[in-house]
Design a protein around this motif. Structure first.
Motif, PDB file in Angstrom:
ATOM      1  N   PHE A 324       0.834  -1.086  -0.016  1.00 28.46           N
ATOM      2  CA  PHE A 324      -0.124   0.045  -0.013  1.00 28.46           C
ATOM      3  C   PHE A 324       0.869   1.218  -0.042  1.00 28.46           C
ATOM      4  O   PHE A 324       1.874   1.372   0.610  1.00 28.46           O
ATOM      5  N   SER A 325       0.377   2.072  -0.771  1.00 27.00           N
ATOM      6  CA  SER A 325       1.289   3.593  -0.792  1.00 27.00           C
ATOM      7  C   SER A 325       0.165   4.626  -1.019  1.00 27.00           C
ATOM      8  O   SER A 325      -0.694   4.630  -2.048  1.00 27.00           O
ATOM      9  N   LEU A 326       0.296   5.783  -0.049  1.00 23.18           N
ATOM     10  CA  LEU A 326      -0.555   6.760  -0.261  1.00 23.18           C
ATOM     11  C   LEU A 326      -0.263   7.655  -1.595  1.00 23.18           C
ATOM     12  O   LEU A 326      -1.139   8.376  -2.139  1.00 23.18           O
ATOM     13  N   ASP A 327       1.040   7.563  -1.922  1.00 21.53           N
ATOM     14  CA  ASP A 327       1.404   8.215  -3.208  1.00 21.53           C
ATOM     15  C   ASP A 327       0.485   7.961  -4.574  1.00 21.53           C
ATOM     16  O   ASP A 327       0.418   8.529  -5.316  1.00 21.53           O
ATOM     17  N   LYS A 328      -0.230   6.692  -4.262  1.00 12.47           N
ATOM     18  CA  LYS A 328      -0.852   6.156  -5.464  1.00 12.47           C
ATOM     19  C   LYS A 328      -2.451   6.735  -5.397  1.00 12.47           C
ATOM     20  O   LYS A 328      -3.120   6.586  -6.127  1.00 12.47           O
ATOM     21  N   LEU A 329      -2.620   7.418  -4.234  1.00 10.27           N
ATOM     22  CA  LEU A 329      -3.971   7.984  -4.086  1.00 10.27           C
ATOM     23  C   LEU A 329      -3.753   9.557  -3.989  1.00 10.27           C
ATOM     24  O   LEU A 329      -2.822  10.107  -3.775  1.00 10.27           O
ATOM     25  N   GLY A 330      -5.022  10.075  -4.172  1.00  8.35           N
ATOM     26  CA  GLY A 330      -5.261  11.609  -4.322  1.00  8.35           C
ATOM     27  C   GLY A 330      -6.694  12.053  -3.852  1.00  8.35           C
ATOM     28  O   GLY A 330      -7.626  11.480  -4.033  1.00  8.35           O
ATOM     29  N   GLY A 331      -6.620  12.862  -3.190  1.00 10.11           N
ATOM     30  CA  GLY A 331      -7.646  13.790  -2.531  1.00 10.11           C
ATOM     31  C   GLY A 331      -8.095  15.109  -3.018  1.00 10.11           C
ATOM     32  O   GLY A 331      -7.608  15.563  -4.171  1.00 10.11           O
ATOM     33  N   PRO A 332      -9.035  15.956  -2.333  1.00  6.58           N
ATOM     34  CA  PRO A 332      -9.212  17.258  -2.733  1.00  6.58           C
ATOM     35  C   PRO A 332      -7.997  18.191  -3.100  1.00  6.58           C
ATOM     36  O   PRO A 332      -8.047  19.079  -3.976  1.00  6.58           O
ATOM     37  N   VAL A 333      -7.159  18.002  -2.078  1.00  2.46           N
ATOM     38  CA  VAL A 333      -5.757  18.838  -2.353  1.00  2.46           C
ATOM     39  C   VAL A 333      -5.183  18.624  -3.550  1.00  2.46           C
ATOM     40  O   VAL A 333      -4.538  19.210  -4.396  1.00  2.46           O
ATOM     41  N   ALA A 334      -5.133  17.213  -3.722  1.00  6.90           N
ATOM     42  CA  ALA A 334      -4.261  16.956  -5.154  1.00  6.90           C
ATOM     43  C   ALA A 334      -5.137  17.346  -6.477  1.00  6.90           C
ATOM     44  O   ALA A 334      -4.621  17.782  -7.200  1.00  6.90           O
ATOM     45  N   ILE A 335      -6.582  17.096  -6.503  1.00  7.16           N
ATOM     46  CA  ILE A 335      -7.186  17.712  -7.365  1.00  7.16           C
ATOM     47  C   ILE A 335      -7.189  19.190  -7.549  1.00  7.16           C
ATOM     48  O   ILE A 335      -6.849  19.639  -8.778  1.00  7.16           O
ATOM     49  N   TYR A 336      -7.258  20.013  -6.297  1.00  9.15           N
ATOM     50  CA  TYR A 336      -6.968  21.408  -6.437  1.00  9.15           C
ATOM     51  C   TYR A 336      -5.480  21.665  -7.251  1.00  9.15           C
ATOM     52  O   TYR A 336      -5.257  22.598  -7.921  1.00  9.15           O
ATOM     53  N   ALA A 337      -4.589  21.035  -6.716  1.00  8.52           N
ATOM     54  CA  ALA A 337      -3.266  21.340  -7.228  1.00  8.52           C
ATOM     55  C   ALA A 337      -3.330  21.152  -8.819  1.00  8.52           C
ATOM     56  O   ALA A 337      -2.536  21.866  -9.400  1.00  8.52           O
ATOM     57  N   THR A 338      -3.855  20.015  -9.122  1.00 13.43           N
ATOM     58  CA  THR A 338      -3.767  19.689 -10.616  1.00 13.43           C
ATOM     59  C   THR A 338      -4.529  20.680 -11.466  1.00 13.43           C
ATOM     60  O   THR A 338      -4.424  20.893 -12.664  1.00 13.43           O
ATOM     61  N   SER A 339      -5.581  21.449 -10.594  1.00 10.83           N
ATOM     62  CA  SER A 339      -6.565  22.211 -11.405  1.00 10.83           C
ATOM     63  C   SER A 339      -5.658  23.462 -12.108  1.00 10.83           C
ATOM     64  O   SER A 339      -6.013  24.153 -13.156  1.00 10.83           O
ATOM     65  N   GLU A 340      -4.604  23.746 -11.312  1.00 10.22           N
ATOM     66  CA  GLU A 340      -3.901  24.772 -11.819  1.00 10.22           C
ATOM     67  C   GLU A 340      -3.241  24.664 -13.326  1.00 10.22           C
ATOM     68  O   GLU A 340      -3.542  25.468 -14.284  1.00 10.22           O
ATOM     69  N   THR A 341      -2.860  23.354 -13.295  1.00 10.32           N
ATOM     70  CA  THR A 341      -2.377  22.967 -14.824  1.00 10.32           C
ATOM     71  C   THR A 341      -3.378  22.799 -15.896  1.00 10.32           C
ATOM     72  O   THR A 341      -3.354  23.260 -16.981  1.00 10.32           O
ATOM     73  N   VAL A 342      -4.427  22.175 -15.360  1.00 11.57           N
ATOM     74  CA  VAL A 342      -5.725  22.067 -16.033  1.00 11.57           C
ATOM     75  C   VAL A 342      -6.209  23.417 -16.583  1.00 11.57           C
ATOM     76  O   VAL A 342      -6.518  23.421 -17.758  1.00 11.57           O
TER      77      VAL A 342
END
Length: 424
Positions: A324-342
């Motif tokens: 198990f690795s948390l690096d393979k999961l993402g939550g709202p913070v990851a979505i927000y961070a990706t939204s900048e590129t999007v």
């Protein structure tokens, strides 16, 4: 930052609304009373009541819910509470206000002694807080209840509650949210296919050959199909590209089918190309074919969605095989961070992001974890096998364990995302 926030709210809002609308539609179709349709959690910012349902927008834009009768506790109504009753011409209670506010002259103030808003449909209490004999009033089956935060909900008689619906209707209601996410993903990627004017085919067919490239020097042409490399049969563009990438400066024997269906053997040596990460890979200077047909654009929604589903299950499977690795999961913070590129990639990037997140949400919600749709479906299946539901006490304990697990997981994923995107 404003642009990023707007993209985040737009993408997340669309996905949540579509997911919850699935539950909403099938619940209504089954005759289940939907008391509230909420986008977001926490204190309400806005609400509008239409028909039997109150539609709310709440402060924290990290999800949403459909509040079905029998699926949650009643509002905080209890014995000893002062409330205001509004009676109709038949002397039935048509509204119960539990807010502790200034008394309305058109209401009847009582101190509640007992009530049943599910079966017997009554409320009893001492009028105006007097110590005299209690008065009992019949409550209309469509009466409204004003919660302490001002949200107006309809009371929930037993026959309108979730558990009163047939098993098949409860299964459909629980499954409808993830189903809508898959449908949204298919629609998003199909729209993407039309906006792009076509989609890159995964068939190992050459769409274009770069001048002076190893492919051009070997005599490869547009329309050629790669059948095999080094006697390894090639079934897809990705498979072919993987072999070439792993073979810089290595001579490869390639079997090619020409447009006239004749077969030729070519010897091609991929040139070395250094990626942005500093890795050396092989390339021969070809681009895959673009399918510009109507069916090709339309079917891209299905093929792309299926590709993402298989990738997600591969990642989930790796939890059991590779740990198990948390690096393979993402939550709202990851979505927000990706939204900048999007946000910088324009409409096509936003639509692609919606499709990607939607299918992810659909799969994650189908995991058999209590409190998720998949956990609820598992309980439905158990009920079908046992021919009777679990007791409310056991189901409550199972759900509580699931909520606790999800809360811990969400906190861990959120902290990991903060470290990854903002602290490193």
């Amino acid at each position: 930052m404003i642009q990023t926030i707007l993209v985040f709210l737009l993408v997340f809002g669309i996905i949540v609304i579509v997911h919850e609308f699935g539950h909403f539609y099938f619940a209504k179709r089954a005759g289940i009373l939907v008391r509230e349709f909420s986008v977001g959690f926490g204190p309400k910012l806005f609400y509008h009541r239409k028909g039997e349902t109150t539609y709310t927008v709440r402060m924290l834009p990290v999800g949403g819910y459909v509040r079905m009768a029998g699926y949650e506790e009643e509002a905080d109504l209890r014995a000893g509470m002062p409330v205001s009753l509004y009676l109709n011409d038949q002397n039935e209670v048509e509204k119960i206000d539990i807010q502790n506010k200034v008394q309305d002259v058109n209401s009847l103030p009582i101190e509640v002694t007992s009530f049943d808003l599910e079966d017997s449909m009554f409320i009893s209490g001492r009028v105006d807080g007097s110590t005299e004999e209690t008065q009992t009033y019949t409550v209309s089956s469509t009466a409204l209840l004003i919660e302490q935060d001002g949200t107006i909900l309809q009371v929930a008689p037993r026959n309108r509650q979730f558990q009163s619906a047939s098993l098949i209707n409860r299964i459909l209601t629980n499954f409808a949210g993830p189903l809508n996410n898959f449908i949204l993903s298919i629609v998003a990627f199909s729209i993407l296919g039309f906006l792009q004017g076509g989609v890159m085919s995964d068939e190992p067919v050459i769409g274009q050959v770069e001048e002076s490239s190893p492919a051009a020097e070997a005599g490869l042409e547009t329309g050629d199909r790669i059948l095999s490399i080094e006697e390894t049969e090639v079934d897809s563009w990705i498979q072919m590209l993987t072999i070439i990438n792993e073979s810089p400066n290595e001579s490869l024997q390639v079997t090619v089918q020409k447009s006239d269906e004749s077969t030729v053997e070519k010897s091609i040596t991929p040139e070395t190309f250094e990626t942005e990460q500093g890795t050396e890979v092989g390339r021969i200077g070809i681009v895959n074919d673009i399918d510009r047909s109507f069916f090709g654009k339309l079917s891209y929604g299905f093929t792309r969605t299926w590709d993402i589903i298989t990738q997600i299950f591969t990642i989930l499977g790796s939890f059991f095989t590779g740990g198990f690795s948390l690096d393979k999961l993402g939550g709202p913070v990851a979505i927000y961070a990706t939204s900048e590129t999007v946000a910088q990639s324009g409409l096509i990037g936003i639509i692609s992001f919606i499709g990607l997140l939607s299918v992810n949400l659909g799969i994650m919600n189908l995991l058999p974890i209590p409190a998720l749709d998949g956990g609820k479906l598992l309980l439905n299946i158990i009920e079908g096998v046992r021919r009777k539901p679990l007791s409310e006490e056991k189901e409550g304990i199972i759900t509580l364990v699931g909520v606790g697990f999800l809360l811990v997981l969400m906190l861990a994923v959120t902290w990991n995302d903060i470290q990854t995107f903002f602290l490193n």
